[in-house]
Design a protein around this motif. Structure first.
Motif, PDB file in Angstrom:
ATOM      1  N   ARG A 317      35.703   0.471   5.792  1.00 40.50           N
ATOM      2  CA  ARG A 317      36.801   0.804   6.890  1.00 40.50           C
ATOM      3  C   ARG A 317      35.287  -0.854   7.245  1.00 40.50           C
ATOM      4  O   ARG A 317      35.772  -0.966   8.582  1.00 40.50           O
ATOM      5  N   THR A 318      34.803  -1.286   6.726  1.00 38.71           N
ATOM      6  CA  THR A 318      33.607  -2.065   7.146  1.00 38.71           C
ATOM      7  C   THR A 318      34.281  -3.460   7.424  1.00 38.71           C
ATOM      8  O   THR A 318      35.515  -3.729   6.468  1.00 38.71           O
ATOM      9  N   GLN A 319      33.712  -4.927   7.561  1.00 42.30           N
ATOM     10  CA  GLN A 319      33.562  -5.740   6.720  1.00 42.30           C
ATOM     11  C   GLN A 319      33.171  -6.914   6.557  1.00 42.30           C
ATOM     12  O   GLN A 319      31.768  -6.567   6.311  1.00 42.30           O
ATOM     13  N   GLY A 320      33.372  -6.892   5.141  1.00 41.69           N
ATOM     14  CA  GLY A 320      33.205  -7.847   4.153  1.00 41.69           C
ATOM     15  C   GLY A 320      32.773  -6.836   2.827  1.00 41.69           C
ATOM     16  O   GLY A 320      33.475  -5.816   2.301  1.00 41.69           O
ATOM     17  N   ARG A 321      31.607  -6.983   2.285  1.00 39.96           N
ATOM     18  CA  ARG A 321      31.184  -6.832   0.907  1.00 39.96           C
ATOM     19  C   ARG A 321      29.329  -6.122   0.746  1.00 39.96           C
ATOM     20  O   ARG A 321      28.922  -5.905   1.489  1.00 39.96           O
ATOM     21  N   GLY A 322      29.776  -4.894  -0.120  1.00 33.68           N
ATOM     22  CA  GLY A 322      28.321  -3.818  -0.926  1.00 33.68           C
ATOM     23  C   GLY A 322      28.375  -3.676  -1.117  1.00 33.68           C
ATOM     24  O   GLY A 322      28.716  -3.782  -2.162  1.00 33.68           O
ATOM     25  N   ASN A 323      27.199  -2.919  -1.934  1.00 35.36           N
ATOM     26  CA  ASN A 323      26.661  -2.496  -3.071  1.00 35.36           C
ATOM     27  C   ASN A 323      25.834  -0.482  -2.860  1.00 35.36           C
ATOM     28  O   ASN A 323      25.297  -1.135  -1.740  1.00 35.36           O
ATOM     29  N   ILE A 324      26.357  -0.003  -3.399  1.00 38.05           N
ATOM     30  CA  ILE A 324      25.550   1.493  -3.401  1.00 38.05           C
ATOM     31  C   ILE A 324      24.349   1.186  -4.899  1.00 38.05           C
ATOM     32  O   ILE A 324      25.077   1.188  -5.444  1.00 38.05           O
ATOM     33  N   ARG A 325      23.291   1.562  -4.980  1.00 39.74           N
ATOM     34  CA  ARG A 325      22.836   1.750  -6.215  1.00 39.74           C
ATOM     35  C   ARG A 325      21.738   3.230  -6.149  1.00 39.74           C
ATOM     36  O   ARG A 325      21.424   3.099  -5.375  1.00 39.74           O
ATOM     37  N   ASP A 326      22.281   3.595  -6.444  1.00 39.50           N
ATOM     38  CA  ASP A 326      21.606   5.924  -6.727  1.00 39.50           C
ATOM     39  C   ASP A 326      20.527   5.440  -8.160  1.00 39.50           C
ATOM     40  O   ASP A 326      21.259   5.658  -9.177  1.00 39.50           O
ATOM     41  N   THR A 327      19.382   5.630  -6.909  1.00 43.18           N
ATOM     42  CA  THR A 327      18.253   5.512  -8.665  1.00 43.18           C
ATOM     43  C   THR A 327      17.829   7.080  -8.795  1.00 43.18           C
ATOM     44  O   THR A 327      17.647   7.165  -9.443  1.00 43.18           O
ATOM     45  N   ILE A 328      18.679   8.070  -8.364  1.00 33.98           N
ATOM     46  CA  ILE A 328      18.838   9.115  -8.902  1.00 33.98           C
ATOM     47  C   ILE A 328      19.351   9.844 -10.163  1.00 33.98           C
ATOM     48  O   ILE A 328      18.794  10.127 -10.793  1.00 33.98           O
ATOM     49  N   TYR A 329      20.399   9.686  -9.755  1.00 37.17           N
ATOM     50  CA  TYR A 329      21.658   9.665 -10.444  1.00 37.17           C
ATOM     51  C   TYR A 329      22.729   8.736 -10.203  1.00 37.17           C
ATOM     52  O   TYR A 329      23.810   8.229  -9.694  1.00 37.17           O
ATOM     53  N   GLU A 330      21.911   8.033 -11.415  1.00 38.12           N
ATOM     54  CA  GLU A 330      23.208   6.596 -11.556  1.00 38.12           C
ATOM     55  C   GLU A 330      24.693   6.881 -11.723  1.00 38.12           C
ATOM     56  O   GLU A 330      25.142   5.947 -11.416  1.00 38.12           O
ATOM     57  N   LYS A 331      25.162   8.295 -12.055  1.00 41.58           N
ATOM     58  CA  LYS A 331      26.319   7.788 -13.247  1.00 41.58           C
ATOM     59  C   LYS A 331      26.610   9.008 -11.758  1.00 41.58           C
ATOM     60  O   LYS A 331      28.216   9.488 -11.723  1.00 41.58           O
ATOM     61  N   ARG A 332      26.191   8.996 -10.404  1.00 37.68           N
ATOM     62  CA  ARG A 332      26.894   9.781  -9.624  1.00 37.68           C
ATOM     63  C   ARG A 332      27.943   8.659  -8.777  1.00 37.68           C
ATOM     64  O   ARG A 332      28.209   8.336  -8.313  1.00 37.68           O
ATOM     65  N   VAL A 333      29.297   8.638  -9.944  1.00 40.78           N
ATOM     66  CA  VAL A 333      30.099   7.570  -8.939  1.00 40.78           C
ATOM     67  C   VAL A 333      31.462   8.640  -9.421  1.00 40.78           C
ATOM     68  O   VAL A 333      32.464   7.870  -9.065  1.00 40.78           O
ATOM     69  N   ASN A 334      31.777   9.097  -9.484  1.00 40.07           N
ATOM     70  CA  ASN A 334      32.677   9.698 -10.031  1.00 40.07           C
ATOM     71  C   ASN A 334      34.426   9.957  -8.594  1.00 40.07           C
ATOM     72  O   ASN A 334      35.729  10.154  -9.010  1.00 40.07           O
TER      73      ASN A 334
END
Ligand code: UD1
Length: 419
Positions: A317-334
């Motif tokens: 619900r923000t304005q714009g783009r961004g990303n999330i990088r999980d350096t601990i569990y890279e596959k935590r994207v379920n």
């Protein structure tokens, strides 16, 4: 099978109190095996991981009494019985039985730990530490046997190749009754580690440095009973704060220790979330426009991997783009595919979650694939227009105490349905 049904779009208002920390209590309960008297825990959350641990403790011969948030455990009758795969597999933290049984009996036969599927979750660091203290590791079907062949565990120097919460706590538990001094270098610094060290010290252990990256433990022969207040759950707090920022019209989140949430709060401030921090609570105002941000998780005091999923709906619900990088569990994207089903412009690209906001979410049938993904779906369901049905909610109930009651109290239209 249970499911959660949410009719979204109702703003949240009022106060919600955070319960005791899941990741503390799942270590505190197995650690109590080392006491030679009753240990009482206050502030125990009503989560199914605690129910499972109580079942396991009772199966081993402990006497357990639970009244509200207080748990009294008498571990004197605990027997060194093999702990089979079934029960143990229901939670990740069952690995703490390796440390406590090994320290009390010189051996442990325990099923391999389960828990949320966040990609590979090895326990090699735990085993390396036990081996360094003199234990031998062997496999018996789906169980693992650790044994010292009649010799006491010996204190030693252990350098953790990776910063690990579980391996740090497990080593601390085992070393508290080992012979001599153990030094853990590159230890994890999470508040739950301090909480477990506090309990063990109040039981008579000699642990110094918990909360720093070098922890020293002087082994003692006996540990006694005590009473201990579990610290507030910083991940539950962060979940409610993110939720309040996403769909609240003035929500006070109480029983919060701000210092445990600094990196999370500063990320919210970067987004423009308006909050007032009080002594043990945080008041989150109704938000206007928020800025998009990018997030990178890292060990404490960095941004917690456990809060990456619950904050994702707020990013939408923000304005714009961004990303999330999980350096601990890279596959935590379920959670990503499920949020996309609800209309979110979100995907996984080169191991990172990328989003484009603002999105308007619509209710949909979705599946909680792990605990924190489930929390993300609850928040998204509350934000969405229409009806969201979340299946696999057993994951959510593993870690969020009285979530239906707490959200109903805040004004959400949410129900837990038994199919
Ligand atoms: C704990 C938390 C979990 C949280 C995680 C990271 C509990 C019960 N669970 O999990 O909610 O998401 O910390 O903050 O407290 N690793 C190894 N070998 C090991 C152990 C870990 O390589 O023997 C790696 C893991 O794959 C991961 C990293 O170390 O990449 C950190 O994991 P760790 O801190 O051990 O997580 P858990 O203690 O299992």
């Amino acid at each position: 099978m249970k499911k959660i049904v949410i009719n979204g779009g109702h703003p949240l208002k009022g106060e919600v109190a955070v319960s005791g920390a899941k990741n503390s209590v799942v270590a505190l309960i197995p650690a109590i095996i080392l006491a030679e008297d009753v240990v009482i825990l206050d502030g125990v959350p009503a989560i199914s991981d605690v129910d499972s641990l109580i079942d396991i403790m009772e199966l081993m011969g402990a006497k357990v009494e639970r009244e509200g948030e207080t748990l009294a455990i008498d571990p004197r009758g605990v027997q060194d019985v093999p702990m089979p795969y079934g029960k143990i597999n229901s939670l990740r933290a069952s690995y703490y039985f390796y440390g406590s049984l090994l320290a009390r009996f010189g051996q442990a036969v325990v099923g391999l730990p389960g828990g949320c599927d966040l990609g590979p979750r090895p326990i090699d660091l735990h085993l390396k530490a036990f081996e360094a203290m003199g234990a031998k590791v062997s496999y018996q079907g789906e169980s693992m046997r650790l044994a010292t062949d009649g010799n006491p565990l010996k204190g030693t120097h252990i350098y953790m190749d990776t910063v690990s919460v579980g391996a740090t706590i497990n080593t601390m538990i085992a070393a508290s009754r080992a012979q001599g001094r153990t030094v853990i270098e590159n230890a994890a610094r999470e508040p739950e580690i301090i909480d477990v060290a506090t309990l063990l010290n109040n039981m008579g252990a000699h642990i110094r440095g918990a909360g720093t990256d070098i922890i020293t433990i002087e082994g003692v022969e006996r540990l006694h009973g005590t009473r201990h207040q579990v610290i507030p759950d910083r991940i539950e707090a962060g979940t409610y704060i993110a939720m309040a920022a996403a769909i609240g019209e003035g929500v006070k989140v109480s029983n919060v220790l701000y210092e445990h949430l600094e990196s999370f709060i500063s990320k919210l401030e970067e987004m423009g979330v308006r909050m007032t921090v009080e002594e043990d609570s945080i008041f989150v105002e109704k938000q206007d426009q928020l800025k998009s941000v990018s997030i990178k998780t890292s060990p404490y005091p960095g941004f917690a991997t456990d809060l990456q999923q619950p904050i994702t709906p707020l990013l939408l619900r923000t304005q714009g783009r961004g990303n999330i990088r999980d350096t601990i569990y890279e596959k935590r994207v379920n959670h990503v595919a499920e949020l996309a089903r609800m209309g979110a412009k979100i995907s996984v690209l080169s191991g990172q979650i990328v989003y484009e906001a603002p999105n308007s979410l619509s209710g949909a049938p979705v599946k909680a694939t792990d605990l924190r993904a489930g929390a993300a779906l609850v928040i998204a369901g509350l934000m969405a227009e229409g009806r969201t049905e979340i299946t696999n909610v057993e994951f959510i109930l593993r870690g969020y105490s009285n979530i239906i009651e707490k959200l109903t109290e805040l004004g959400a239209d949410i129900q837990l349905i038994e199919d």
